[in-house]
Motif scaffolding. Structure first.
Motif, mmCIF file in Angstrom:
data_model
loop_
_atom_site.group_PDB
_atom_site.id
_atom_site.type_symbol
_atom_site.label_atom_id
_atom_site.label_comp_id
_atom_site.label_asym_id
_atom_site.label_seq_id
_atom_site.Cartn_x
_atom_site.Cartn_y
_atom_site.Cartn_z
ATOM 1 N N LEU A 69 0.838 -1.203 0.000
ATOM 2 C CA LEU A 69 0.000 0.000 0.000
ATOM 3 C C LEU A 69 0.872 1.252 0.000
ATOM 4 O O LEU A 69 0.595 2.214 -0.726
ATOM 5 C CB LEU A 69 -0.908 -0.018 1.231
ATOM 6 N N ARG A 70 1.915 1.236 0.788
ATOM 7 C CA ARG A 70 2.830 2.378 0.816
ATOM 8 C C ARG A 70 3.511 2.579 -0.532
ATOM 9 O O ARG A 70 3.759 3.715 -0.965
ATOM 10 C CB ARG A 70 3.876 2.189 1.912
ATOM 11 N N ALA A 71 3.828 1.474 -1.210
ATOM 12 C CA ALA A 71 4.481 1.564 -2.519
ATOM 13 C C ALA A 71 3.578 2.239 -3.549
ATOM 14 O O ALA A 71 4.067 2.795 -4.538
ATOM 15 C CB ALA A 71 4.879 0.174 -3.003
ATOM 16 N N LYS A 72 2.252 2.198 -3.307
ATOM 17 C CA LYS A 72 1.296 2.856 -4.200
ATOM 18 C C LYS A 72 1.148 4.343 -3.863
ATOM 19 O O LYS A 72 0.372 5.049 -4.497
ATOM 20 C CB LYS A 72 -0.073 2.177 -4.090
ATOM 21 N N GLY A 73 1.867 4.809 -2.841
ATOM 22 C CA GLY A 73 1.830 6.231 -2.511
ATOM 23 C C GLY A 73 1.007 6.591 -1.296
ATOM 24 O O GLY A 73 0.918 7.767 -0.940
ATOM 25 N N CYS A 74 0.405 5.599 -0.630
ATOM 26 C CA CYS A 74 -0.408 5.876 0.556
ATOM 27 C C CYS A 74 0.513 6.094 1.751
ATOM 28 O O CYS A 74 1.410 5.283 2.019
ATOM 29 C CB CYS A 74 -1.355 4.711 0.819
ATOM 30 N N ARG A 75 0.286 7.168 2.493
ATOM 31 C CA ARG A 75 1.066 7.448 3.700
ATOM 32 C C ARG A 75 0.431 6.699 4.877
ATOM 33 O O ARG A 75 -0.768 6.843 5.123
ATOM 34 C CB ARG A 75 1.104 8.948 3.993
ATOM 35 N N VAL A 76 1.215 5.918 5.585
ATOM 36 C CA VAL A 76 0.686 5.068 6.651
ATOM 37 C C VAL A 76 1.316 5.453 7.986
ATOM 38 O O VAL A 76 2.546 5.488 8.122
ATOM 39 C CB VAL A 76 0.946 3.575 6.370
ATOM 40 N N VAL A 77 0.466 5.746 8.960
ATOM 41 C CA VAL A 77 0.914 6.053 10.322
ATOM 42 C C VAL A 77 0.265 5.049 11.264
ATOM 43 O O VAL A 77 -0.949 4.830 11.216
ATOM 44 C CB VAL A 77 0.536 7.489 10.735
ATOM 45 N N ALA A 78 1.075 4.426 12.115
ATOM 46 C CA ALA A 78 0.559 3.477 13.095
ATOM 47 C C ALA A 78 0.376 4.169 14.434
ATOM 48 O O ALA A 78 1.203 4.979 14.849
ATOM 49 C CB ALA A 78 1.506 2.286 13.242
ATOM 50 N N SER A 79 -0.700 3.824 15.110
ATOM 51 C CA SER A 79 -0.994 4.325 16.441
ATOM 52 C C SER A 79 -1.068 3.132 17.379
ATOM 53 O O SER A 79 -1.924 2.269 17.226
ATOM 54 C CB SER A 79 -2.326 5.089 16.453
ATOM 55 N N PHE A 80 -0.137 3.054 18.355
ATOM 56 C CA PHE A 80 -0.129 1.964 19.312
ATOM 57 C C PHE A 80 -1.042 2.307 20.486
ATOM 58 O O PHE A 80 -0.909 3.378 21.077
ATOM 59 C CB PHE A 80 1.286 1.701 19.835
ATOM 60 N N GLY A 81 -1.957 1.389 20.820
ATOM 61 C CA GLY A 81 -2.918 1.623 21.897
ATOM 62 C C GLY A 81 -2.407 1.139 23.238
ATOM 63 O O GLY A 81 -1.275 1.416 23.639
ATOM 64 N N ASN A 82 -3.239 0.383 23.962
ATOM 65 C CA ASN A 82 -2.832 -0.139 25.269
ATOM 66 C C ASN A 82 -1.617 -1.046 25.156
ATOM 67 O O ASN A 82 -0.703 -0.989 25.968
ATOM 68 C CB ASN A 82 -3.985 -0.927 25.913
ATOM 69 N N ILE A 83 -1.641 -1.907 24.132
ATOM 70 C CA ILE A 83 -0.541 -2.841 23.930
ATOM 71 C C ILE A 83 -0.338 -3.062 22.434
ATOM 72 O O ILE A 83 -1.293 -3.241 21.680
ATOM 73 C CB ILE A 83 -0.811 -4.190 24.645
ATOM 74 N N SER A 84 0.910 -2.998 22.038
ATOM 75 C CA SER A 84 1.270 -3.372 20.667
ATOM 76 C C SER A 84 2.616 -4.058 20.782
ATOM 77 O O SER A 84 3.673 -3.423 20.770
ATOM 78 C CB SER A 84 1.363 -2.153 19.753
ATOM 79 N N ALA A 85 2.563 -5.363 20.955
ATOM 80 C CA ALA A 85 3.772 -6.115 21.260
ATOM 81 C C ALA A 85 3.983 -7.243 20.261
ATOM 82 O O ALA A 85 3.048 -7.684 19.598
ATOM 83 C CB ALA A 85 3.690 -6.684 22.679
ATOM 84 N N SER A 86 5.215 -7.691 20.168
ATOM 85 C CA SER A 86 5.600 -8.830 19.340
ATOM 86 C C SER A 86 5.058 -8.676 17.915
ATOM 87 O O SER A 86 5.457 -7.770 17.202
ATOM 88 C CB SER A 86 5.149 -10.133 19.989
ATOM 89 N N GLY A 87 4.120 -9.524 17.486
ATOM 90 C CA GLY A 87 3.576 -9.408 16.140
ATOM 91 C C GLY A 87 2.929 -8.058 15.880
ATOM 92 O O GLY A 87 2.881 -7.588 14.739
ATOM 93 N N GLY A 88 2.430 -7.407 16.938
ATOM 94 C CA GLY A 88 1.891 -6.058 16.790
ATOM 95 C C GLY A 88 2.976 -5.074 16.387
ATOM 96 O O GLY A 88 2.752 -4.170 15.579
ATOM 97 N N VAL A 89 4.177 -5.251 16.943
ATOM 98 C CA VAL A 89 5.322 -4.434 16.543
ATOM 99 C C VAL A 89 5.702 -4.741 15.090
ATOM 100 O O VAL A 89 5.965 -3.833 14.299
ATOM 101 C CB VAL A 89 6.525 -4.682 17.468
ATOM 102 N N TYR A 90 5.714 -6.034 14.739
ATOM 103 C CA TYR A 90 6.087 -6.430 13.381
ATOM 104 C C TYR A 90 5.177 -5.763 12.356
ATOM 105 O O TYR A 90 5.637 -5.245 11.335
ATOM 106 C CB TYR A 90 6.012 -7.950 13.237
ATOM 107 N N VAL A 91 3.882 -5.766 12.625
ATOM 108 C CA VAL A 91 2.943 -5.099 11.717
ATOM 109 C C VAL A 91 3.184 -3.595 11.721
ATOM 110 O O VAL A 91 3.192 -2.935 10.683
ATOM 111 C CB VAL A 91 1.493 -5.422 12.135
ATOM 112 N N GLY A 92 3.404 -3.033 12.908
ATOM 113 C CA GLY A 92 3.559 -1.585 13.032
ATOM 114 C C GLY A 92 4.763 -1.024 12.306
ATOM 115 O O GLY A 92 4.704 0.080 11.764
ATOM 116 N N VAL A 93 5.876 -1.776 12.271
ATOM 117 C CA VAL A 93 7.085 -1.231 11.639
ATOM 118 C C VAL A 93 6.962 -1.159 10.122
ATOM 119 O O VAL A 93 7.845 -0.606 9.466
ATOM 120 C CB VAL A 93 8.346 -2.036 12.040
ATOM 121 N N ALA A 94 5.878 -1.678 9.571
ATOM 122 C CA ALA A 94 5.631 -1.497 8.134
ATOM 123 C C ALA A 94 5.127 -0.091 7.838
ATOM 124 O O ALA A 94 5.128 0.341 6.687
ATOM 125 C CB ALA A 94 4.620 -2.527 7.631
ATOM 126 N N ALA A 95 4.691 0.622 8.875
ATOM 127 C CA ALA A 95 4.192 1.988 8.704
ATOM 128 C C ALA A 95 5.349 2.963 8.530
ATOM 129 O O ALA A 95 6.493 2.692 8.916
ATOM 130 C CB ALA A 95 3.335 2.387 9.903
#
Length: 270
Positions: A69-95
């Motif tokens: 999605l980012r390669a198509k030009g979409c700007r992506v920002v991740a917002s971590f809530g109460n917990i964003s750990a392990s696989g949540g971090v892995y997904v988040g670092v794509a932002a």
């Protein structure tokens, strides 16, 4: 010529929430939502993550879809809530950028694989298994016996490979050296404030902070641009029954122990 609804989408901000363990149903819902955002050509996406992580493959598929999605030009920002750990971090670092609350529980970078050795219990109740297998390791992590030394070494190799993939993704996504990531990627958890010091997140703030950042990156009016949410989980009438939510969490915990037993997981499991 673009359809009118696509032209309108270019002036709006999309939002997708990843809540709870990252597994099959969550993966399907999120991937479908990401495709919708891509098809409607939204200029920016707010990715809200409140998850302890989950299975390796599901986390990787969502991560890859965000990068496309980012390669198509979409700007992506991740917002971590109460917990964003392990696989949540892995997904988040794509932002492109990550915003966390100062008290967000994050980190837990690593891999865990657990089996259930019930041999003593089975012996007490008089249950034994008869196994016929095609290879030496075909019944690895069988619940009726302990691991052998060779089996433990084989599984450790699997874990090390998965861990290396995790470290590489974090290093690439956050612009860090792999050795730098390995220095804190030992399974420990951090607060959002600590994660910012390590370079895991860019800024401290709430979801609205992340929304404003995404709007600015896409040259949208941050005061007036409100997100359009995609991929909402279906609401069920049964969830309105008193105690149903607690029962659901207990069932979820049981699924983690039994359904994911023997799988390498990018999951925070206190």
């Amino acid at each position: 010529m673009a359809w009118p609804w696509r032209r309108k989408s270019r002036r709006k901000l999309a939002r997708i929430a990843i809540e709870g363990p990252i597994a099959g149903p969550t993966r399907e819902r999120v991937l479908k939502a990401l495709r919708e955002v891509e098809e409607r050509e939204f200029p920016a996406l707010l990715l809200r993550i409140d998850s302890p992580g989950g299975t390796v493959g599901d986390s990787q598929e969502i991560h890859a879809a965000i990068k496309r999605l980012r390669a198509k030009g979409c700007r992506v920002v991740a917002s971590f809530g109460n917990i964003s750990a392990s696989g949540g971090v892995y997904v988040g670092v794509a932002a492109e950028q990550i915003v966390a609350n100062p008290g967000t529980i994050t980190g837990s970078i690593g891999v865990i694989l657990r089996g259930n050795n019930l041999s003593k219990l089975l012996e007490r109740v008089g249950i034994s298994f008869e196994t016929v297998k095609s290879g030496l390791y075909k019944d690895i992590l069988s619940p009726d016996r302990a691991l052998t030394g060779d089996e433990r070494e084989l599984l450790q190799g699997l874990i090390d490979s998965s861990y290396g993939q995790f470290v590489a993704a974090v290093a690439e996504g956050r612009g860090l050296e792999e050795e730098q990531v390995r220095g804190f990627a030992d399974g420990r958890v951090f607060s959002g404030a600590q994660a910012q010091e390590l370079g895991l997140v860019d800024a401290l703030g709430d979801e609205d902070t992340a929304r404003r950042l995404a709007a600015r990156l896409a040259d949208l009016d941050e005061e007036k641009t409100l997100p359009v949410t995609f991929g909402k989980p279906q609401k069920r009438l049964a969830n309105l029954i008193p105690g149903r939510a607690l029962l659901g969490r207990l069932q979820e915990a049981l699924n983690l122990e039994l359904g994911w037993s023997g799988q390498p997981l990018w999951l925070y499991r206190p």
